[in-house]
Every structure is written in C-alpha cells, then in structure tokens.
Design a protein around this motif. Structure first.
Motif, PDB file in Angstrom:
ATOM      1  N   ALA A 162       0.697  -1.303   0.054  1.00 24.41           N
ATOM      2  CA  ALA A 162       0.176  -0.126  -0.009  1.00 24.41           C
ATOM      3  C   ALA A 162       0.909   1.443  -0.081  1.00 24.41           C
ATOM      4  O   ALA A 162       0.416   2.465  -0.699  1.00 24.41           O
ATOM      5  N   ALA A 163       2.009   1.193   0.815  1.00 24.97           N
ATOM      6  CA  ALA A 163       2.900   2.509   0.867  1.00 24.97           C
ATOM      7  C   ALA A 163       3.711   2.484  -0.792  1.00 24.97           C
ATOM      8  O   ALA A 163       3.648   3.812  -0.955  1.00 24.97           O
ATOM      9  N   VAL A 164       3.660   1.400  -1.174  1.00 20.53           N
ATOM     10  CA  VAL A 164       4.695   1.574  -2.770  1.00 20.53           C
ATOM     11  C   VAL A 164       3.421   2.285  -3.683  1.00 20.53           C
ATOM     12  O   VAL A 164       3.869   3.284  -4.476  1.00 20.53           O
ATOM     13  N   GLY A 168       4.171   6.111  -5.404  1.00 20.92           N
ATOM     14  CA  GLY A 168       4.020   6.378  -6.912  1.00 20.92           C
ATOM     15  C   GLY A 168       3.337   7.719  -7.056  1.00 20.92           C
ATOM     16  O   GLY A 168       3.377   8.566  -7.915  1.00 20.92           O
ATOM     17  N   THR A 169       1.834   7.772  -6.190  1.00 16.73           N
ATOM     18  CA  THR A 169       1.135   9.016  -6.269  1.00 16.73           C
ATOM     19  C   THR A 169       1.984  10.157  -6.102  1.00 16.73           C
ATOM     20  O   THR A 169       1.693  11.136  -6.671  1.00 16.73           O
ATOM     21  N   LEU A 171       5.162  10.812  -5.994  1.00 18.19           N
ATOM     22  CA  LEU A 171       6.128  11.054  -6.659  1.00 18.19           C
ATOM     23  C   LEU A 171       5.648  11.729  -7.971  1.00 18.19           C
ATOM     24  O   LEU A 171       6.312  12.771  -8.654  1.00 18.19           O
ATOM     25  N   ARG A 172       4.602  11.243  -8.624  1.00 16.55           N
ATOM     26  CA  ARG A 172       4.068  11.781  -9.741  1.00 16.55           C
ATOM     27  C   ARG A 172       3.584  13.241  -9.529  1.00 16.55           C
ATOM     28  O   ARG A 172       3.816  13.998 -10.554  1.00 16.55           O
ATOM     29  N   GLN A 173       2.897  13.425  -8.575  1.00 14.91           N
ATOM     30  CA  GLN A 173       2.604  14.844  -8.146  1.00 14.91           C
ATOM     31  C   GLN A 173       3.846  15.814  -8.001  1.00 14.91           C
ATOM     32  O   GLN A 173       3.751  16.992  -8.597  1.00 14.91           O
ATOM     33  N   GLU A 174       4.958  15.461  -7.523  1.00 20.05           N
ATOM     34  CA  GLU A 174       6.142  16.014  -7.466  1.00 20.05           C
ATOM     35  C   GLU A 174       6.494  16.395  -8.808  1.00 20.05           C
ATOM     36  O   GLU A 174       6.864  17.710  -8.930  1.00 20.05           O
ATOM     37  N   LEU A 175       6.764  15.543  -9.734  1.00 18.87           N
ATOM     38  CA  LEU A 175       7.390  15.509 -10.863  1.00 18.87           C
ATOM     39  C   LEU A 175       6.598  16.712 -11.764  1.00 18.87           C
ATOM     40  O   LEU A 175       6.955  17.634 -12.558  1.00 18.87           O
ATOM     41  N   TRP A 176       4.939  16.635 -11.490  1.00 12.04           N
ATOM     42  CA  TRP A 176       4.321  17.289 -12.430  1.00 12.04           C
ATOM     43  C   TRP A 176       4.516  18.835 -12.066  1.00 12.04           C
ATOM     44  O   TRP A 176       4.383  19.882 -12.649  1.00 12.04           O
ATOM     45  N   LEU A 177       4.539  19.018 -10.696  1.00 11.54           N
ATOM     46  CA  LEU A 177       4.933  20.316  -9.916  1.00 11.54           C
ATOM     47  C   LEU A 177       6.108  21.042 -10.372  1.00 11.54           C
ATOM     48  O   LEU A 177       6.159  22.199 -10.837  1.00 11.54           O
ATOM     49  N   GLU A 178       7.007  20.104 -10.764  1.00 12.22           N
ATOM     50  CA  GLU A 178       8.495  20.542 -11.165  1.00 12.22           C
ATOM     51  C   GLU A 178       8.744  20.764 -12.541  1.00 12.22           C
ATOM     52  O   GLU A 178       9.709  21.335 -13.072  1.00 12.22           O
ATOM     53  N   GLY A 179       7.426  20.508 -13.481  1.00 12.81           N
ATOM     54  CA  GLY A 179       7.229  20.419 -14.960  1.00 12.81           C
ATOM     55  C   GLY A 179       8.269  19.128 -15.596  1.00 12.81           C
ATOM     56  O   GLY A 179       8.313  19.725 -16.766  1.00 12.81           O
ATOM     57  N   PRO A 232       4.012   4.778 -20.811  1.00 17.01           N
ATOM     58  CA  PRO A 232       4.108   4.660 -19.349  1.00 17.01           C
ATOM     59  C   PRO A 232       2.437   5.186 -18.924  1.00 17.01           C
ATOM     60  O   PRO A 232       1.827   6.071 -19.808  1.00 17.01           O
ATOM     61  N   ARG A 233       2.023   4.714 -18.003  1.00 19.47           N
ATOM     62  CA  ARG A 233       0.693   5.004 -17.358  1.00 19.47           C
ATOM     63  C   ARG A 233       0.745   4.901 -15.832  1.00 19.47           C
ATOM     64  O   ARG A 233       1.392   4.152 -15.323  1.00 19.47           O
ATOM     65  N   ARG A 234      -0.115   5.612 -15.258  1.00 15.38           N
ATOM     66  CA  ARG A 234      -0.122   5.638 -13.835  1.00 15.38           C
ATOM     67  C   ARG A 234      -0.079   4.341 -12.997  1.00 15.38           C
ATOM     68  O   ARG A 234       0.607   3.992 -12.296  1.00 15.38           O
ATOM     69  N   GLU A 235      -0.984   3.342 -13.438  1.00 16.27           N
ATOM     70  CA  GLU A 235      -1.140   2.049 -12.804  1.00 16.27           C
ATOM     71  C   GLU A 235      -1.696   1.135 -13.825  1.00 16.27           C
ATOM     72  O   GLU A 235      -2.348   1.387 -14.638  1.00 16.27           O
ATOM     73  N   SER A 236      -1.049  -0.138 -13.507  1.00 17.05           N
ATOM     74  CA  SER A 236      -1.594  -1.310 -14.542  1.00 17.05           C
ATOM     75  C   SER A 236      -1.553  -2.620 -13.453  1.00 17.05           C
ATOM     76  O   SER A 236      -0.774  -2.787 -12.693  1.00 17.05           O
ATOM     77  N   TYR A 237      -2.803  -3.057 -13.603  1.00 18.59           N
ATOM     78  CA  TYR A 237      -2.934  -4.474 -12.943  1.00 18.59           C
ATOM     79  C   TYR A 237      -2.407  -5.577 -13.719  1.00 18.59           C
ATOM     80  O   TYR A 237      -2.519  -5.450 -15.035  1.00 18.59           O
ATOM     81  N   VAL A 238      -1.936  -6.592 -13.160  1.00 18.95           N
ATOM     82  CA  VAL A 238      -1.187  -7.757 -13.959  1.00 18.95           C
ATOM     83  C   VAL A 238      -2.707  -8.831 -13.585  1.00 18.95           C
ATOM     84  O   VAL A 238      -2.542  -9.330 -12.395  1.00 18.95           O
ATOM     85  N   GLY A 239      -3.260  -9.299 -14.667  1.00 15.55           N
ATOM     86  CA  GLY A 239      -4.246 -10.382 -14.428  1.00 15.55           C
ATOM     87  C   GLY A 239      -5.690  -9.632 -14.228  1.00 15.55           C
ATOM     88  O   GLY A 239      -5.512  -8.873 -13.353  1.00 15.55           O
ATOM     89  N   PRO A 240      -6.550 -10.046 -14.696  1.00 13.51           N
ATOM     90  CA  PRO A 240      -7.969  -9.695 -14.597  1.00 13.51           C
ATOM     91  C   PRO A 240      -8.357  -9.657 -13.374  1.00 13.51           C
ATOM     92  O   PRO A 240      -9.100  -9.133 -12.498  1.00 13.51           O
TER      93      PRO A 240
END
Length: 340
Positions: A162-164, A168-169, A171-179, A232-240
């Motif tokens: 859950a922490a991982v 990810g969320t 870090l994505r926010q930080e990178l977006w804010l940094e451009g 790249p995409r935000r999240e991907s599940y492996v297996g339905p």
C-alpha cells in the motif's frame, strides 16, 4: 528522450528470480542493456549470462542489498558509468512474512518494511536523480493487488505494498509540479504470480502457504512492464483477477474485507499441511534463482477467463451475502487449524 520502440537501459532490482528475472530476460530479448541487482551474486551472474544469450544488449550484474541506501546509489552510479543514462528503473525486490502480526518477530516485520518500502524509496531517489538530470525516464514500482485489497496474516507485506502505491502517487505529483513531463512514475499491481515467492517467504502461521487462484505467469507481468516502458501510465494491474478485487474493494469495502479474510484463511494458508516457523529469505538470501514457482500459472486465454469469471462470481456473491447480513463463518486465529 528514449524512443518508444525497443532498446534502452533498464535497472532491475530483485532480478535473480521470479518477476524480476522474467523482466530481465524479456528486456534483453528486445535489445535493451540490463543492469541486474539482487543480493545473490551467483544467481545474478547466471541471469546475466542468459540475458546476453537472448539479446544484443549488454548485461551488467551488480550485487545489491536494496535496504542499503549507499549500495542503491552505487547501483545507479554503475549503470550511468557503464551506459551513460538510465531509461527505466524497475523497483521489484520484495520479501514477505506470513502469520498473525503478534506472532511474526518484530525484527522480521522491520526487515520486510525496510526491503519493500525503503528499498523502493532508495531506488526512487537514485533513479529520479538521474532521470531529472537527463530530462527523461520511467520509474516502475511493483506493488501488489494486496496494496489495493489487503488480506490478513500478511500484514507487513500488505502495509508495504500500500505504501508503494502511495509513493507512486506522491512522486507523480512532485514531478508534475516541477514540470518534468518526460519523467514518469508507474505502479504495477499484480495478482498472484507463479514465482518462488511463496516458498521463500517467512512463515510464522504454522500452516503451509499456498497461492490463491487464479495464478498468473511471471512472463505476463513482464509483458505489462515492457508496455509501461514504451507507453507509461499511472497504474496497471497484472491479471484480470487483480482488477476485479480492486473494483470490489472500491465499491463494497466492508463486505469485500470480510470475504478476503475468509478466503485467505481458507485458501492461502493450507488447512491440511503444517509448516515450521522460518524467516525465509527475509534476513538473508537463500540459494535458487528460478523464474517459476511451480504453482501452475495460467497460460491459456480461456483458462484465465474462466478462473477470473469464477473469482468475480464467487467474490461478488459472497460480498452480497455479507452485505445482506449473512457473514462467512469465522475460523478463529490463524493457527487454529495448524499447530498451537
């Protein structure tokens, strides 16, 4: 920026077995240079040999304990020194401990968190430092469906995954804010994988750990990760099955929580085979570097669809029964059907 086709430089932690090894061979087969990290030097050298035989790129084994921040920094430095850049960093190394939380030794709990959370934090810091500098790159963190739909008797691992996902969320926010629009962070949430993970986990439940069906091949996870490296995409599940469980958890959290507790006690921990207490690979690596765990990962599309349909129907029916007030029968503490 790296082309979206084949080729590039990828760093893979946990590369000596399971999903990490499957990814190493898959990237190598497509012409990537692979930098392989794990605690076991002998197994890493064997994976490097297989990668060189399968592809045209180079394979660099770098024995690394991801709980050592300095060692992870050296891993990034060696990758850049050898190849000039890091296009993809795959945080994949993980360990687990099964059993009731108060029966798992505190030092084992801490080691799981150190490996599965701090190992990813150290990897993210090293990878993003290089990627910010070069202006592009993709960090891929392997979480788990239990990061979205937690289960009992595996609390340290569930907390870590859950922490991982949260990492990810953030870090994505930080990178977006940094451009940094060309630096990406992706999270992968696999369902049950046919890897040596279950045999090598710490176990203080008194019962043999078995995977919950459906079980998917590690090569399936490798294909998902390769797609993320290209697009790249935000999240991907492996297996339905992973997507199904996450969906039920989102819309019916209370009933799904009870059903997963019941299923974990019924199917994930054997009701007939006991097991001695073991720390597994949590404190130290053990011999062995197989891709598969021998659990019969599903391959055929029809079989996968049938297993997923059965899971969706069974979980859905149980959730609705629970929501209507008909609860699954309680089984007591985890050792109730094992040993005292």
């Amino acid at each position: 920026m790296m082309a979206k086709g084949n080729g590039g430089v990828v760093v893979i932690t946990g590369a000596s077995s399971g999903v990490g090894r499957a990814c190493a061979e898959a990237f190598a087969a497509r012409g990537w240079h692979v930098v392989l990290a794990a605690r076991r030097a002998e197994e890493l050298n064997e994976v490097a040999r297989r990668c060189r035989a399968r592809g045209t790129g180079r394979a660099l084994p770098v024995p690394t304990d991801v709980t050592d921040a300095a060692a992870v920094d050296r891993l990034a430095q060696e990758a850049v020194a050898a190849f000039g850049r890091i296009d993809v960093w795959l945080n994949n190394a993980a360990v687990a401990a099964f059993g009731a939380l108060d029966e798992i030794p505190a030092d084992v709990c801490r080691k799981v968190i150190d490996t599965d959370v701090m190992g990813y934090v150290y990897g993210a810091r090293a990878a993003l430092t290089a990627m910010r500098r070069q202006g592009s790159g993709t960090l891929i963190n392997v979480s788990s469906v239990v990061g979205a739909s937690p289960v009992p008797y595996n609390a340290p691992y569930a907390v870590a995954k859950a922490a991982v996902r949260a990492l990810g969320t953030s870090l994505r926010q930080e990178l977006w804010l940094e451009g940094h629009r060309d630096v990406h962070v992706c999270t992968v949430l696999p369902a049950t994988m046919d890897t040596p993970f279950f045999q090598s986990a710490a176990n203080y439940s008194g019962r043999k750990v078995t995977p919950m069906a459906p079980v998917y091949t590690p090569e399936r996870a490798a294909r998902t990760i390769l797609r993320l490296a290209r697009s790249p995409r935000r999240e991907s599940y492996v297996g339905p099955a992973a997507a199904v469980l996450a969906c039920w958890t989102k819309f019916f959290p209370g009933p799904t929580e009870k059903v997963l507790a019941y299923q974990m006690n019924r199917a994930h921990l054997s009701r007939t085979e006991s097991a001695p207490d073991t720390a597994g690979t949590v404190p130290h690596p053990l011999p062995g570097g197989a891709v598969r765990g021998g659990w019969g990962g599903t391959r055929r599309t029809a079989g996968r669809r049938l297993a997923t349909a059965a899971l969706a129907t069974g979980v859905g029916y149980a959730v609705l029964r629970s929501a209507c007030g008909r609860r699954p029968s309680a089984c007591g503490r985890v050792r109730a059907r094992g040993r005292d």
